[in-house]
Design an enzyme around this catalytic site. Structure first.
Site, PDB file in Angstrom:
ATOM      1  N   GLU A   1       0.866  -1.175   0.000  1.00 19.24           N
ATOM      2  CA  GLU A   1       0.000   0.000   0.000  1.00 19.24           C
ATOM      3  C   GLU A   1       0.905   1.228   0.000  1.00 19.24           C
ATOM      4  OE1 GLU A   1      -3.798   1.394   2.707  1.00 19.24           O
ATOM      5  OE2 GLU A   1      -1.976   0.759   3.750  1.00 19.24           O
TER       6      GLU A   1
ATOM      7  N   GLU B   1      -7.962  11.356   2.781  1.00 14.49           N
ATOM      8  CA  GLU B   1      -8.149  10.429   3.900  1.00 14.49           C
ATOM      9  C   GLU B   1      -8.200  11.225   5.193  1.00 14.49           C
ATOM     10  OE1 GLU B   1      -6.226   6.471   6.003  1.00 14.49           O
ATOM     11  OE2 GLU B   1      -5.203   7.346   4.273  1.00 14.49           O
TER      12      GLU B   1
END
Length: 211
Positions: A106, A197
């Site tokens: 990720e 985010e």
């Protein structure tokens, strides 16, 4: 996701709770992926064909969301964007975000952030200079955590811009090539998005992607 929290439900599409103001992202062409890990934590709307999305979150957010638009298959191509991003008092990122399939990883190229720098609690890999600024580079290992393939163990890679900005060109290849010296696969890409985010506080953004 932030280093200190598991990232779950990557492929989940959740209905958004209404809120008064938007985060806006647009791209002239090529958008074919919607990242909607929201969980009713903010107001997320999008028009994939127009290449736009909005996100606004209020105080009281106590869990993680990641929303954005991009591409089902990532690449090392540069990404040019401009943004009006506000996350004062919020643990939040404005970033290029995605996954590599093998070795599973990720990744984040963090252009701006609120009150939390992910490299403050991860293993430093040094620095890389790109696009007019030094980026702190760090990594973390997530063990038996939710991922794009279910529960797995994977590596996170972060490049965090020291001279934060909300517009410019991200030379993605500079980061991928540096990470590759530390185990990043730099091929077999899964999705890639321009993302917002957050997991605390309040904020909003307005972003245009032009490449």
């Amino acid at each position: 996701m932030k280093v200190t929290a598991a990232f779950a439900g990557l492929l989940v599409t959740a209905l958004a709770a209404p809120a008064p103001e938007p985060v806006l992202v647009s791209r002239s062409a090529g958008i074919n992926y919607v990242q909607n890990y929201n969980g009713n934590l903010g107001d997320f709307t999008y028009d994939e064909s127009a290449g736009t999305f909005s996100m606004y979150w209020e105080d009281g957010v106590s869990s993680d969301f990641v929303v954005g638009l991009g591409w089902t298959t990532g690449s090392s191509n540069p990404i040019t964007y401009s943004a009006d991003y506000s996350a004062s008092g919020s643990s939040s990122y404005l970033a290029v975000y995605g996954w590599d399939n093998y070795p599973q990883a990720e990744y984040y190229i963090v252009e701006d952030y609120g009150d939390y720098n992910p490299c403050s609690s991860a293993t430093s890999l040094g620095t890389v200079y790109s696009d007019g600024s030094t980026y702190q580079v760090c990594t973390d290992t997530r063990t038996n955590e939710p991922s794009i393939t279910g529960t797995s163990t994977f590596t996170q890679y972060f490049s965090v811009r020291e001279s934060t900005r909300t517009s410019g060109t991200v030379t993605v290849a500079n980061h991928f090539n540096f990470w590759a010296q530390h185990g990043f696969g730099n091929s077999d890409f899964n999705y890639q998005v321009v993302a917002v985010e957050a997991w605390s506080g309040a904020g909003s953004a307005s972003v245009t992607i032009s490449s």
